[in-house]
Scaffold this motif. Sequence first.
Motif, short mmCIF file in Angstrom:
data_model
loop_
_atom_site.label_atom_id
_atom_site.label_comp_id
_atom_site.label_asym_id
_atom_site.label_seq_id
_atom_site.Cartn_x
_atom_site.Cartn_y
_atom_site.Cartn_z
N PHE A 316 0.83 -1.21 0.00
CA PHE A 316 0.00 0.00 0.00
C PHE A 316 0.86 1.26 0.00
O PHE A 316 0.54 2.25 -0.66
N LYS A 317 1.96 1.23 0.73
CA LYS A 317 2.84 2.40 0.76
C LYS A 317 3.49 2.62 -0.60
O LYS A 317 3.72 3.77 -1.02
N GLN A 318 3.78 1.53 -1.33
CA GLN A 318 4.32 1.68 -2.69
C GLN A 318 3.28 2.30 -3.62
O GLN A 318 3.63 3.10 -4.50
N TRP A 319 2.01 1.96 -3.42
CA TRP A 319 0.96 2.49 -4.29
C TRP A 319 0.67 3.96 -4.02
O TRP A 319 0.46 4.73 -4.94
N THR A 320 0.60 4.33 -2.74
CA THR A 320 0.07 5.64 -2.37
C THR A 320 1.07 6.56 -1.67
O THR A 320 0.75 7.73 -1.42
N LYS A 321 2.24 6.05 -1.33
CA LYS A 321 3.25 6.79 -0.55
C LYS A 321 2.80 7.01 0.89
O LYS A 321 3.43 7.76 1.63
N LEU A 322 1.70 6.37 1.29
CA LEU A 322 1.19 6.47 2.65
C LEU A 322 1.03 5.07 3.22
O LEU A 322 0.84 4.11 2.47
N THR A 323 1.09 4.95 4.54
CA THR A 323 0.73 3.68 5.15
C THR A 323 -0.80 3.59 5.17
O THR A 323 -1.49 4.62 5.07
#
Length: 335
Positions: A316-323
């Motif tokens: 998810f962090k790779q997709w959105t830069k957020l946890t």
Amino acid sequence: MQVSSDYVGSIYGGLAHLLYAYYEHKGVEIPKKLKDIQNVDRFDYVIWRDLLVALDQQLQRPGLGLEIAALVQPKHLGILAYVVLSCETLGDALMRYHDYHRLVYDGTPLQVSVQDDFLSIAWDEIPFNMTAQITDEIAIALMMEFLKSILDIQDIRLKEIHFQHQSAKHTLVYEQYFRCKVRFGQAKTQVLMAVSELNRPLKKGDQTLQQLLRQQAEALLEQLPNTRPADHRLQQAILTGLQKNMFQIEHIAKQMNMSVRQLQRHLQMQGKTYQQRMQEIRCMMATEYLKDANLSLQEIALLLGYSEQSAFQRAFKQWTKLTPQQWRIQNSLTL
């Protein structure tokens, strides 16, 4: 359908975590073979059988499979647990357990039938030489612990338990656990319960989750751009596959009546790989699931086909830069 003599099934990775938890609970040295399957989605049934048999020989504890199953949690059963949690009656739960059982424990396929006034849940297709008493007892005990602990049905009334393997000793251990007559050396491994039990309501039936599972695919498809029929079918197949934990390209291609190579060529024409397309849909589903405060991150990870919450968080962090936690907090302010 009968399986061949060289049948080899597969086991959901969550059960490797369950067995690991038992080793830790008992303070027993964890074998390398078990450590090696802690980060896989599925592993061979034969590995599961060999690990259990080796532990059984090491500890020589009657009812060892019953002890291991007592530690089961929803995360160990994956999507099966959360789908069954949405049922209203014991009968509905058992049918869902039957439908999705092989996603977790492909080594022992279930057969459900009615004999007079009793329901039979049987494990009798796998070749006898591929099983052991511990593999059979843990298969039944996992189902019973799921019904008792996760669905909160503490007083399930069983008629009898049958095991194929001989075990004249320690019968009382099994009868105390199952609270019914237990017979060994039978024609097939099965649970017998009164048909009347099937109407019992579940205390933890979660219709919100059931509605979410049913509506999620269509809701997300509406957000996708209008595409050719083949693209629409691919998107729908991936969404359905993720919910059933059957999203590998081989499964998806089969659903679309295509070969893996044909599907890969179709995606190459769009400049994408199958993995990229699946991750796009996973990301969309993740953001929808995160909007529901009733779903934990562990549950969302399992619904997206991840056996570990940490793997979902990294993706998810790779997709959105957020946890996921950061995304949920930020977007809760605008929902």
